[in-house]
Scaffold this active site. Structure first.
Site, PDB file in Angstrom:
ATOM      1  N   ASP A 129       0.874  -1.169   0.000  1.00 18.81           N
ATOM      2  CA  ASP A 129       0.000   0.000   0.000  1.00 18.81           C
ATOM      3  C   ASP A 129       0.915   1.224   0.000  1.00 18.81           C
ATOM      4  O   ASP A 129       1.813   1.328   0.851  1.00 18.81           O
ATOM      5  CB  ASP A 129      -0.888  -0.024   1.248  1.00 18.81           C
ATOM      6  CG  ASP A 129      -1.894   1.122   1.305  1.00 18.81           C
ATOM      7  OD1 ASP A 129      -1.575   2.225   0.816  1.00 18.81           O
ATOM      8  OD2 ASP A 129      -2.989   0.922   1.850  1.00 18.81           O
ATOM      9  N   CYS A 132       1.151   2.893   3.403  1.00 19.21           N
ATOM     10  CA  CYS A 132       1.445   2.073   4.585  1.00 19.21           C
ATOM     11  C   CYS A 132       2.862   2.351   5.077  1.00 19.21           C
ATOM     12  O   CYS A 132       3.834   2.278   4.304  1.00 19.21           O
ATOM     13  CB  CYS A 132       1.257   0.603   4.211  1.00 19.21           C
ATOM     14  SG  CYS A 132       2.192  -0.588   5.158  1.00 19.21           S
ATOM     15  N   CYS A 135       5.236  -0.565   4.695  1.00 16.76           N
ATOM     16  CA  CYS A 135       5.487  -0.774   3.260  1.00 16.76           C
ATOM     17  C   CYS A 135       6.561   0.194   2.785  1.00 16.76           C
ATOM     18  O   CYS A 135       7.447  -0.160   1.998  1.00 16.76           O
ATOM     19  CB  CYS A 135       4.214  -0.550   2.451  1.00 16.76           C
ATOM     20  SG  CYS A 135       2.865  -1.693   2.817  1.00 16.76           S
ATOM     21  N   ARG A 159      -5.238  -0.886   0.818  1.00 18.32           N
ATOM     22  CA  ARG A 159      -6.051  -1.717   1.703  1.00 18.32           C
ATOM     23  C   ARG A 159      -7.393  -1.111   2.086  1.00 18.32           C
ATOM     24  O   ARG A 159      -8.284  -1.824   2.545  1.00 18.32           O
ATOM     25  CB  ARG A 159      -5.258  -2.071   2.971  1.00 18.32           C
ATOM     26  CG  ARG A 159      -4.794  -0.886   3.799  1.00 18.32           C
ATOM     27  CD  ARG A 159      -3.750  -1.302   4.822  1.00 18.32           C
ATOM     28  NE  ARG A 159      -3.411  -0.249   5.764  1.00 18.32           N
ATOM     29  CZ  ARG A 159      -2.586   0.752   5.504  1.00 18.32           C
ATOM     30  NH1 ARG A 159      -2.036   0.841   4.298  1.00 18.32           N
ATOM     31  NH2 ARG A 159      -2.325   1.671   6.412  1.00 18.32           N
TER      32      ARG A 159
END
Length: 247
Positions: A129, A132, A135, A159
């Site tokens: 994502d 994120c 991430c 997400r």
């Protein structure tokens, strides 16, 4: 009275084959009946999603990596891990891994955003994502993963779904002429050049994530279908991949 041992052996062999064939036919008929009965109870389940299970009287229901166990009449359903205590093997995990492996293997390199070293020892698929935090932490170390001989195939998984800002950004990344550079820029909150294109691949990535049962990002899938949730530092990921390969 003379005996014919070879003739008797042939007769026994024929009788055994006939018995096995009859038993197999009965098993196939029972499986087909169970498939039809179970599929009739669920709109999203097809007969081919139902398999035999190690538990007598129960069948395995599998849609992607989602696994459950159900009685032949579809009356009782049980979700959870089935463990063979003799071998200490999680049979449900094996089924999930098989499904994830096949789903990931169905993707070509032009359907992912690929970061690869010159000589890759391992390949992982990472659901990411753009917003994120972990991430971003993973991607900030992308060169370290490459140095470990790990090729990373990114799938875009905003997400919070199609209505989110991350979804629109992900579509922009996919439509960029240089997707790798665009993904890096997006994760650093920098502008990047993009264009109009068919961005339905973001939908496909998202659907794949749902199929394999993602609960968060980043999610790392090994080539054998093993799923690792969350951020794993480059050295630790290399060690886990090596250990997994030795199994």
């Amino acid at each position: 009275m003379s005996r014919n041992p070879s003739g008797l052996s042939q007769m026994l062999a024929i009788a055994t084959l006939a018995f096995c064939a009859a038993a197999a036919a009965d098993d196939n008929a029972a499986l087909e009946a169970a498939r039809n009965a179970i599929a009739a109870k669920f709109e999203t389940i097809d007969p081919e999603d139902v398999y035999e299970s190690p538990i007598e009287g129960w069948y395995m229901l599998q849609k992607g990596s989602i696994v459950a166990y159900i009685t032949a009449d579809g009356h009782y359903l049980m979700q959870g891990d089935l463990i063979d205590l003799e071998t200490q093997v999680n049979l449900t995990d094996l089924s999930r891994n098989d499904a994830r492996r096949d789903l990931m293997a169905s993707l070509n390199d032009d359907q992912v955003i690929l970061f690869s070293p010159d000589r890759a020892q391992y390949t992982v698929t990472v659901f990411t994502d753009v917003d994120c935090g972990y991430c971003r932490k993973l991607h900030n170390q992308i060169n370290a993963y490459l140095d470990e001989g790990i090729a990373v195939r990114y799938l875009l998984y905003p997400r919070n779904g199609p209505a989110s800002k991350a979804w629109k950004t992900s579509e922009g990344v996919w439509c960029a002429a240089d997707r790798s550079a665009a993904l890096t820029a997006a994760k650093q909150d920098r502008d990047f050049e993009t264009q109009q294109c068919d961005s339905t691949m973001v939908n496909e990535h998202f659907a794949l994530g749902r199929q394999i049962g993602l609960t968060g990002t980043p999610a790392i899938v090994f080539e054998d279908g093993t799923l690792v949730g969350g951020y794993v530092p480059p050295g630790q990921l290399s060690a886990r991949l090596q250990q997994n390969a030795q199994k």
